[in-house]
Design an enzyme around this catalytic site. Structure first.
Site, PDB file in Angstrom:
ATOM      1  N   ARG A 157      33.010 -14.397  12.601  1.00 36.82           N
ATOM      2  CA  ARG A 157      32.834 -13.069  12.000  1.00 36.82           C
ATOM      3  C   ARG A 157      33.624 -12.914  10.704  1.00 36.82           C
ATOM      4  NH1 ARG A 157      30.224  -9.767  15.818  1.00 36.82           N
ATOM      5  NH2 ARG A 157      30.978  -9.979  17.948  1.00 36.82           N
TER       6      ARG A 157
ATOM      7  N   GLU B 202      23.249  -1.201  10.305  1.00 37.01           N
ATOM      8  CA  GLU B 202      23.071  -2.377  11.162  1.00 37.01           C
ATOM      9  C   GLU B 202      23.441  -3.654  10.426  1.00 37.01           C
ATOM     10  OE1 GLU B 202      22.814  -3.280  14.045  1.00 37.01           O
ATOM     11  OE2 GLU B 202      20.942  -2.809  15.039  1.00 37.01           O
ATOM     12  N   ASP B 203      23.904  -4.637  11.158  1.00 38.55           N
ATOM     13  CA  ASP B 203      24.169  -5.939  10.538  1.00 38.55           C
ATOM     14  C   ASP B 203      22.857  -6.705  10.329  1.00 38.55           C
ATOM     15  OD1 ASP B 203      23.790  -6.144  13.269  1.00 38.55           O
ATOM     16  OD2 ASP B 203      25.376  -7.612  13.608  1.00 38.55           O
TER      17      ASP B 203
ATOM     18  N   PHE C  44      19.533 -18.891  12.750  1.00 34.40           N
ATOM     19  CA  PHE C  44      20.664 -18.152  13.300  1.00 34.40           C
ATOM     20  C   PHE C  44      21.768 -18.107  12.256  1.00 34.40           C
ATOM     21  CE2 PHE C  44      24.229 -17.012  15.900  1.00 34.40           C
ATOM     22  CZ  PHE C  44      23.660 -16.058  16.742  1.00 34.40           C
TER      23      PHE C  44
ATOM     24  N   ASP D 135      16.571  -8.078  14.200  1.00 32.87           N
ATOM     25  CA  ASP D 135      15.889  -9.315  14.564  1.00 32.87           C
ATOM     26  C   ASP D 135      14.571  -8.922  15.238  1.00 32.87           C
ATOM     27  OD1 ASP D 135      15.407 -11.905  15.317  1.00 32.87           O
ATOM     28  OD2 ASP D 135      16.951 -12.019  16.834  1.00 32.87           O
TER      29      ASP D 135
HETATM   30  P1  IMP Z   1      17.389  -7.401  17.963  1.00 38.48           P
HETATM   31  O1  IMP Z   1      17.503  -6.410  19.066  1.00 38.48           O
HETATM   32  O2  IMP Z   1      16.605  -8.611  18.376  1.00 38.48           O
HETATM   33  O3  IMP Z   1      16.894  -6.823  16.676  1.00 38.48           O
HETATM   34  O4  IMP Z   1      18.827  -8.007  17.755  1.00 38.48           O
HETATM   35  C1  IMP Z   1      19.783  -7.393  17.062  1.00 38.48           C
HETATM   36  C2  IMP Z   1      21.133  -7.969  17.367  1.00 38.48           C
HETATM   37  O5  IMP Z   1      21.088  -9.346  17.739  1.00 38.48           O
HETATM   38  C3  IMP Z   1      21.965  -7.899  16.136  1.00 38.48           C
HETATM   39  O6  IMP Z   1      22.615  -6.642  16.022  1.00 38.48           O
HETATM   40  C4  IMP Z   1      22.912  -9.049  16.299  1.00 38.48           C
HETATM   41  O7  IMP Z   1      24.044  -8.655  17.019  1.00 38.48           O
HETATM   42  C5  IMP Z   1      22.127 -10.071  17.104  1.00 38.48           C
HETATM   43  N1  IMP Z   1      21.520 -11.113  16.247  1.00 38.48           N
HETATM   44  C6  IMP Z   1      20.230 -11.288  15.967  1.00 38.48           C
HETATM   45  N2  IMP Z   1      20.038 -12.352  15.145  1.00 38.48           N
HETATM   46  C7  IMP Z   1      21.268 -12.835  14.893  1.00 38.48           C
HETATM   47  C8  IMP Z   1      21.749 -13.924  14.085  1.00 38.48           C
HETATM   48  O8  IMP Z   1      21.013 -14.669  13.412  1.00 38.48           O
HETATM   49  N3  IMP Z   1      23.091 -14.122  14.078  1.00 38.48           N
HETATM   50  C9  IMP Z   1      23.947 -13.332  14.781  1.00 38.48           C
HETATM   51  N4  IMP Z   1      23.544 -12.307  15.532  1.00 38.48           N
HETATM   52  C10 IMP Z   1      22.209 -12.043  15.602  1.00 38.48           C
END
Ligand code: IMP
Length: 484
Positions: free
Chosen positions: A468, A402-403, A455, A406
């Protein structure tokens, strides 16, 4: 040859003088002055108490295995710029925790730059380790013009001073930690402190200062004019030297800045050509202002074109990310030894992390990708798979790459989806963990960095499809969440 007391001094007087200086230095060590000032005072007072010609405090940079001159007293500029001190070649036993005494610096093979030492008028030297909780963080060195046998009192005195210097370093580290408490990503380590210490107070040209600011922005380590390269000799004498403006240790690159004036460029190009002939292992680049402004624009320093947000601050530099990805690859290689894991990435955020990570795994791996989309409004938001895996994962060792995690909602959904397909094992490797925002508890086996509630973009992460391609990870302003 002198003994350590000099003429007309009795042993008692001498020890009393050491005692007096130690008292002063103990106060100095906790004074709250800057580390540079504290260590400079220590070097000066130590040199004078020992009736020696010079004293320096060196800090150990574990990444490059070099000793960096933090402060020094009584040593000339050119001696300090004689070249890098290789921690293993320059009185290397100090790093093993031993006191090293050298009676004749001109001939002792443990001295790395014997000829330079001779020119500086150094006959003898002594080096004692700087210890911090069991590890050696540097060395305290004293140099004398006359050949000298250092006495046990000298060594005891120096060992005590080294202890105080280590306390001063630790104090400064604690102060840094305190200052950095809000900024979780800050890493107050010895190399960084040493970096700050060896920074010049003034630059010889405004463009150099601007370049230094740019490097700071990218969190790229730099040293200003750390080394002079002799280019031409007249017999024994050096006739021409060249001192590049910057050295970037993480890239092992020297940088010489130049104005656009043709004759200057010609002259510098000539010197650079000569330098490359004489020192083929040295990596050096000539940068004009236009070159580095182009570099700057390319990496998002200043306005970034179409996006309504800007990268305001770099959170993780490209070298920092690369270092960590290497460590993660190594950990996975160790944990999965003898197996062939399948790495699964969710598009598109993993476009940078996945290839870097897999190149650092020394096992046969395969990869697959999924793509998902979000639908519904903020309250009812749900995840849908729009590109599924190519093959069955039943019986495979799966690592989800995963990148950023959040809230954890996306990963939670995907993990349930994958677990239902009976893999032999299922773990997660995420580059970033924005833990403070977590709503669903998801098990993360490998984490690159924990990041604050901001962010972030770059290294695969986007804002509205942009950013990106940045090699680093930065924080954008205004925050898209506030802007909404
Ligand atoms: P989650 O489901 O809230 O954990 O969100 C995960 C996804 O939200 C990640 O795979 C990212 O694509 C996007 N995301 C969450 N925070 C950021 C951020 O700070 N920058 C860019 N993308 C984010």
């Amino acid at each position: 040859m002198l003994n350590s007391f000099g003429e007309g001094t009795t042993m008692g007087q001498h020890v009393a003088a050491y005692y007096q200086v130690l008292q002063e230095l103990a106060t100095e060590a906790v004074s709250g002055d800057t580390l540079r000032d504290t260590l400079a005072t220590m070097a000066k007072k130590t040199a004078s108490a020992m009736k020696s010609s010079g004293c320096s405090v060196l800090l150990f940079d574990a990444a490059s295995r070099r000793l960096l001159h933090a402060v020094s007293h009584g040593l000339s500029d050119w001696y300090l710029r004689k070249g890098f001190l290789d921690a293993d070649k320059s009185l290397g036993d100090t790093l093993e925790g031993k006191v090293v005494t050298v009676l004749d610096a001109a001939t002792d093979p443990r001295v790395q730059y014997r000829e330079m030492a001779q020119r500086q008028g150094i006959a003898s030297m002594v080096s004692v380790p700087l210890r911090q909780r069991g590890s050696i963080i540097g060395a305290l060195r004293v140099y004398t013009r006359e050949h000298r046998h250092f006495s046990t009192d000298d060594i005891a005195f120096l060992t005590a001073v080294a202890g105080l210097a280590a306390v001063a370093v630790e104090n400064a580290q604690l102060r840094e930690l305190e200052a950095a408490r809000d900024a979780m990503f800050s890493q107050p380590d010895v190399p960084r402190l040493a970096q700050d210490l060896i920074r010049p107070i003034s630059f010889s040209h405004p463009s150099e200062e601007e370049f230094a600011r740019l490097l700071d922005f990218y969190k790229i380590q730099w040293m200003y004019e750390p080394r002079s390269f002799p280019l031409e000799w007249d017999g024994d004498k050096v006739k021409e030297m060249f001192t590049p403006d910057f050295y970037l240790p993480e890239l092992d690159l020297y940088v010489e800045l130049t104005t656009m004036k043709q004759e200057l460029i010609r002259e510098k190009t000539r010197k650079l050509r000569r330098l490359k002939e004489l020192y083929p292992e040295v990596n050096i680049k000539l940068l004009t202002k236009r070159d580095y402004h182009r570099l700057l624009a390319k990496y998002g320093y200043g306005p970034l074109g179409r996006a309504e947000v800007n990268v305001e601050r770099i959170l993780l530099s490209a070298p920092q990310i690369q270092r960590r990805v290497r460590q993660l690859g190594k950990a996975i290689s160790g944990d999965y030894a003898g197996r062939s894991p399948l790495l699964i990435g969710i598009l598109k955020g993993v476009v940078c992390f996945m290839p870097d990570l897999m190149r650092n795994i020394s096992l046969p791996v395969s990869v697959d990708f999924m793509a998902i989309s979000y639908y519904g409004d903020q309250e009812t938001e749900s995840v849908r798979i729009i590109k599924d895996l190519d093959r069955s994962i039943a019986g495979l060792d799966v690592i989800m790459v995963e990148d950023i995690v959040d809230t954890g909602m996306t990963l939670n959904y995907v993990l349930h989806y994958l677990a239902a397909r009976n893999p032999a094992s299922l773990e997660v490797c995420t580059l970033l963990d924005k833990r403070v925002r977590r709503l669903v508890d998801v098990p993360l086996k490998y984490i690159g960095f924990e990041v604050p509630d901001e962010f972030v973009v770059g290294y695969g992460l986007d804002y509205n499809g942009e950013f990106r391609n940045l090699p680093f990870i930065g924080i954008v302003t205004p925050s898209p969440t506030e802007a909404k």
